[in-house]
Design a protein around this motif. Structure first.
Motif, short mmCIF file in Angstrom:
data_model
loop_
_atom_site.label_atom_id
_atom_site.label_comp_id
_atom_site.label_asym_id
_atom_site.label_seq_id
_atom_site.Cartn_x
_atom_site.Cartn_y
_atom_site.Cartn_z
N GLY A 47 1.02 -1.29 0.02
CA GLY A 47 -0.05 0.08 0.09
C GLY A 47 0.75 1.37 0.06
O GLY A 47 0.52 2.07 -0.92
N PHE A 48 1.80 1.30 0.78
CA PHE A 48 2.67 2.47 0.73
C PHE A 48 3.54 2.62 -0.21
O PHE A 48 3.97 3.70 -0.86
N SER A 49 3.89 1.37 -1.11
CA SER A 49 4.55 1.32 -2.26
C SER A 49 3.67 2.22 -3.49
O SER A 49 4.17 2.99 -4.00
N VAL A 181 -3.56 10.53 5.97
CA VAL A 181 -3.94 9.78 7.23
C VAL A 181 -3.22 8.29 7.04
O VAL A 181 -3.46 7.58 8.14
N THR A 182 -2.33 8.06 6.37
CA THR A 182 -2.10 6.62 6.05
C THR A 182 -1.06 6.32 7.08
O THR A 182 -1.18 5.21 7.71
N ILE A 205 9.33 -2.83 8.10
CA ILE A 205 8.90 -3.57 6.77
C ILE A 205 7.73 -2.91 6.21
O ILE A 205 7.68 -2.64 4.86
N SER A 206 6.69 -2.62 6.80
CA SER A 206 5.29 -1.92 6.24
C SER A 206 5.79 -0.62 5.78
O SER A 206 5.62 -0.05 4.67
N ASN A 211 9.72 4.05 0.57
CA ASN A 211 10.97 4.08 -0.13
C ASN A 211 10.99 3.41 -1.48
O ASN A 211 11.33 3.62 -2.44
N PHE A 212 10.60 1.89 -1.34
CA PHE A 212 10.48 1.14 -2.58
C PHE A 212 9.50 1.59 -3.41
O PHE A 212 9.74 1.43 -4.68
N GLY A 213 8.42 2.15 -2.97
CA GLY A 213 7.64 2.68 -4.29
C GLY A 213 7.92 3.90 -4.88
O GLY A 213 7.85 3.99 -6.07
N ALA A 214 8.66 4.83 -4.44
CA ALA A 214 9.32 5.75 -4.75
C ALA A 214 10.52 5.31 -5.93
O ALA A 214 10.73 5.59 -7.00
#
Length: 456
Positions: A47-49, A181-182, A205-206, A211-214
């Protein structure tokens, strides 16, 4: 969510021998592999990715969206830059070739700066409300809706750009409202899901999905712009976020007690280990930061479990490690001159080592006030977002003459903020549960928790 029964609470509080038990209270720890808590961490990571990919894709797509051949006001193609382009790039047009019919817009550098910073105006506003509401009503709904709203609004980016920069600015600010809000919602969920000895690794991890998404979004955005045109970037990325939201609402629960697929052993392990802490509760640098933050999380948990240092000492140690060396690397960037290899190397090192602060100050809220963890992260993340609002504008003023001296000012200010923040936290930070964060019926349990924390 129904609270635990009064019988179980009274039994736990009246157990005199519990003070002498280890932190977990049981030698049997359900494996993490394929567990509900690890699945939650992976789903949060994805989700954060997605949302961080949605955040940074405009910075790459902007090159394709803007018509660089326009000669309107504010464009001066004769400005000389302090550093020459790398060898072999002299003939580059500085833009992506677009399929026929793809619209482009005559936005000057100032307009582009405001559009890139618009996201943070919204992101700043929902940090505290997101943390407060997540603590009271559960984080899963707010994290899921935060990603879903950001993704759905991203689908409208091509239309907003067609209507004009003011519309696009408003859209990006609304995306920031949704994404704001995430992180507070994530922290509120882990306050109910993360066993004390696994907090660092699960949260890093979550959270490292950002960073991985960017890291993934930057080259992928460039490829999609060239292959399909820049509008496809926002359609595909927005669609991915909507798909993730469907999976999130299908498989996630606010609390291990209400999760439909968790084993009894894992549920009991999480509930017993947390106890009464439940309540209201450029691409390469990003990859390096992701790897370092994950490894730091495992190392921090290992040090806590082996009682090498106290929780407070470990949080301060990782915070200093994640803030002081990057300050030095930023200054090295400032004086690397026109050496592109050194510049990328120092930036990558700065971002990588900064990931070590993830098991430090970043998760400290859950140590000092578990029931208010989401709310506190909203406060700290709000102040941490302020640089995201002003940085593009201030950087533009510092570097408007395209000189190395202007860029050195940028890196000096960044390094000074790092050093100041590191020493302030070292002087005043704590890893102990604070008295103001404990309800009256939690006093006895909190005393035991502080005793265990001090013993480590």
């Amino acid at each position: 969510m129904a609270p635990p029964s009064s019988l179980s609470i009274n039994t736990a509080l009246s157990d005199e021998s519990e003070d002498n038990e280890p932190l977990l209270g049981d030698d049997t720890v359900p494996p993490q592999c394929c567990s509900a808590r690890l699945n939650l961490a992976v789903l949060m990571f994805l989700g954060f990715s997605v949302v961080y990919g949605l955040r940074v894709n405009l910075s790459v797509a902007m090159i394709a969206m803007v018509n660089t051949t326009d000669s309107g006001p504010g464009r001066n193609s004769s400005v000389a830059h302090a550093c020459p382009l790398p060898a072999g790039s002299e003939n580059s047009s500085g833009t992506f070739e677009q399929p026929d019919g793809t619209p482009q817009y005559p936005w000057d550098a100032e307009t582009q700066g405001w559009l890139l910073g618009a996201f943070f105006f919204g992101y700043l506003c929902t940090q505290i409300p997101g943390g407060y509401l997540s603590g009271h009503y559960g984080g899963s709904i707010f994290l899921g809706l935060g990603v879903l709203s950001t993704a759905a609004l991203t689908l409208l980016t091509p239309l907003a750009a067609q209507w004009g920069p003011y519309w696009l600015f408003a859209l990006r600010a609304l995306e920031g409202l949704g994404e704001g809000v995430t992180f507070p919602a994530m922290m509120a969920m882990w306050a109910r899901w993360a066993p004390p000895l696994e907090r660092s690794r699960l949260i890093t991890i979550s959270g490292s999905g950002s960073n991985f998404g960017a890291f993934l979004a930057m080259p992928l955005t460039g490829y999609l712009c060239q292959a399909l045109g820049w509008p496809a970037v926002f359609y595909l990325c927005g669609g991915a976020g909507c798909l993730w939201a469907v999976l999130w609402f299908m498989f996630v629960s606010d609390d291990p007690r209400t999760h439909r697929r968790i084993s009894k052993e894992e549920r009991d392990y999480i509930v017993d280990s947390i106890g009464r802490q439940n309540g209201f509760l450029s691409a390469l640098p990003y990859l390096a930061a992701w790897l370092c933050s994950v490894l730091s999380g495992f190392l921090a948990d290992s040090l806590i479990e082996k009682k090498v240092f106290s929780v407070t000492t470990i949080r301060k140690l990782f915070t200093l490690t994640g803030m002081l060396p990057p300050a030095g690397f930023l200054l090295a960037v400032a004086y690397a001159g026109c050496n592109h290899v050194l510049t990328i190397t120092f930036l990558t090192l700065a971002s990588a080592v900064a990931g070590a602060s993830s098991p430090g100050v970043f998760i400290n809220q859950i140590d000092i006030a578990p029931r208010y963890a989401g709310f506190l992260l909203g406060i700290t993340n709000m102040f941490g977002t302020i640089p995201g609002v002003i940085a593009p504008i201030v950087t533009g003023y510092f570097t408007e003459d395209h000189t190395l001296a202007g860029w050195r000012k940028v890196f000096w200010v960044s390094a000074a903020i790092n050093v100041g923040g590191a020493f302030f936290y070292t002087l005043f930070g704590s890893g102990d549960i604070q008295p103001w964060a404990v309800a009256e019926d939690d006093d006895e349990g909190a005393k035991r928790e502080r005793k265990r924390s001090n013993s480590t």
